[in-house]
Design an enzyme around this catalytic site. Structure first.
Site, short mmCIF file in Angstrom:
data_model
loop_
_atom_site.label_atom_id
_atom_site.label_comp_id
_atom_site.label_asym_id
_atom_site.label_seq_id
_atom_site.Cartn_x
_atom_site.Cartn_y
_atom_site.Cartn_z
N GLY A 222 0.63 -1.40 -0.43
CA GLY A 222 0.15 0.19 0.03
C GLY A 222 0.54 1.51 0.33
N GLY A 265 6.23 -3.98 -3.02
CA GLY A 265 6.62 -4.38 -4.68
C GLY A 265 6.52 -2.59 -5.93
N CYS A 332 -3.49 -1.71 -32.64
CA CYS A 332 -4.53 -1.35 -33.86
C CYS A 332 -6.19 -1.99 -32.29
CB CYS A 332 -4.98 -2.14 -35.13
SG CYS A 332 -4.09 -1.57 -36.29
C1 LIG Z 1 1.12 -6.92 -5.18
C2 LIG Z 1 1.21 -7.36 -4.02
C3 LIG Z 1 1.59 -6.90 -3.44
C4 LIG Z 1 2.55 -5.27 -3.53
O1 LIG Z 1 1.82 -3.76 -3.98
P1 LIG Z 1 2.19 -2.63 -4.40
O2 LIG Z 1 1.60 -2.04 -4.80
O3 LIG Z 1 3.36 -3.06 -5.68
O4 LIG Z 1 3.15 -2.62 -3.15
C5 LIG Z 1 1.72 -7.00 -1.93
N1 LIG Z 1 1.66 -8.15 -1.55
C6 LIG Z 1 0.64 -8.70 -2.35
C7 LIG Z 1 -0.61 -9.71 -1.60
C8 LIG Z 1 0.43 -8.26 -3.69
O5 LIG Z 1 -0.95 -8.73 -4.30
#
Ligand SMILES: *Cc1c(COP(=O)(O)O)cnc(C)c1O
Length: 405
Positions: A222, A265, A332
């Protein structure tokens, strides 16, 4: 001073490897990892890089070197992680709607397993009892920031087991003797307000009381990064302070010491990535000026899929007069990257760069329109390394079976 690549470095990469091209910056990734470490140093925290954001094996190895764990959503990501050198105890498997065999494959590999529905919990408990510790993914019913598509904690979400089913979870855990080592929640992708995490944490503390075996609280991700000028970033330092205080309070009240886990992430890789394309055509219509580039949602789908904003710059003509463009791709299908964007005058064959392209960029690319997937480059210590070759024509036919017709 924040780490970034210069226009000259990006042009050099484009000239050497061609476009479209994904470029990543190792030092920026390192900076982000260090920032998190610093922000949460008062907490008993561990970070598991959510590798679905960018899963090139070299990025995984880099994360391993930097000391993160790995959060995986498929057994193949788990295997990539092991190949990159992560030991099983540093890998967390958080899948959704996978079959029981995939969970068992995870167990076989000795990684942390996060189970996110009642039926699987029951099957796992019946078969393995307390022989293998597990995590349970809860849905706390908290609406995260960002838009609906990237929120996962709301009532209509397919993710997690509702906290309102706690009685049922308890029944299963008790009757099958499951060992619940951790509780997990992930409410979504772009939380601006650190109080959302705290609200989630309060729910988690409440849930932890149901299980004496729980040692880990996983708050998912988050963490938001800025996409445009003056856009906000999740204030991780503020969050770190607030969480440290909340955990200390919980510890005093309950006499239990918890470890806090996160799965960032985007926060770790988004800003470290650049996507370079070439302007194929500049097309004046009655309504606008299109800059048509040699890419499309086959390479970067976030603008069309999430209405995500990516800053775009003309690195070939940084001093050109600013004009208003609609930036589109060459496939396209309607593939508008940006409407009404002020960009330094675009001439045919100029290089344009999309910022924040490290997360969910290459990773979500496809061969739609029989176009080739881009190459990936990693800049480390000022040197460029090719880390994925550009697709070639034969790749399009690789798994096709030609039959006699
Ligand atoms: C995608 C995901 C994340 C990472 O989310 P980000 O927004 O990229 O930080 C973390 N935990 C789970 C379980 C996810 O599916």
């Amino acid at each position: 001073m924040s780490q970034h690549l210069s226009k000259e470095q990006l042009i050099e990469a484009a000239e050497k490897f061609g476009t479209p091209l994904y470029v990543y910056h190792a030092e920026k990734i390192e900076e982000q990892v260090n920032d998190l470490d610093k922000a949460f140093k008062e907490c008993n925290a561990r970070f598991f890089y959510a590798c679905k954001a960018l899963s090139n094996i070299n990025i995984l190895k880099l994360m391993h070197q930097l000391g993160t764990g790995l959060d995986c959503v498929s057994i193949h990501e788990v295997k990539l992680g092991l190949k990159a050198g992560f030991t099983p105890d540093k890998i967390l498997f958080t899948p959704n709607c996978v079959d029981f065999e995939e969970l068992e494959a995870g167990k076989q590999l000795g990684i942390h397993l996060n189970i996110d529905n009642i039926s699987m919990l029951e099957r796992f408990g019946n078969k393995y009892g307390n022989a293998y510790p597990i995590f349970i993914r809860l849905n706390p019913h908290i609406m995260a920031g960002g838009n609906f598509k990237i929120s996962t904690g709301h009532v209509d979400s397919k993710f997690g087991i509702s906290i309102h089913q706690m009685r049922h979870i308890e029944r299963i855990v008790k009757s099958t003797n499951l060992n619940v080592a951790g509780l997990h929640m992930h409410t979504g992708s772009e939380i601006k307000d650190t109080n959302v995490f705290l609200a989630g944490l309060d729910v988690m503390f409440e849930m932890v009381r149901h299980f004496e075996t729980v040692k880990y609280i996983d708050l998912g991700s988050g963490f938001k990064v800025p996409y445009y000028k003056d856009d906000v970033r999740t204030d991780v330092h503020d969050l770190g302070k607030k969480l440290a205080a909340a955990f200390l309070k919980f510890e005093k009240e309950s006499g239990r010491k918890m470890e806090i886990w996160f799965e960032p992430g985007k926060f770790l890789v988004s800003e470290a990535g650049y996507f370079i394309v070439k302007a194929n055509v500049v097309k004046q219509t009655t309504a606008t000026v299109f800059a048509g580039v040699n890419s499309g949602f086959n390479h970067l789908i976030r603008p069309m899929f999430y209405e995500a904003y990516h800053r775009i710059e003309n690195i070939s003509n940084p001093k050109g007069a600013e004009r208003i463009y609609t930036v589109v791709g060459n496939i396209c299908e309607t593939d508008t990257f940006a409407w009404d964007r002020k960009i330094n005058e675009v001439r045919e064959e100029d290089y344009l760069v999309f910022y924040n392209a490290g997360a969910y960029g290459f990773e979500m690319s496809s061969n739609f329109n029989s176009r080739l997937k881009p190459a990936e480059i990693l800049f480390k210590n000022g040197k460029m390394h090719l880390i994925r070759k550009r697709d070639v024509f034969d790749d399009l036919l690789r798994n096709q079976v030609e039959i006699d017709l």
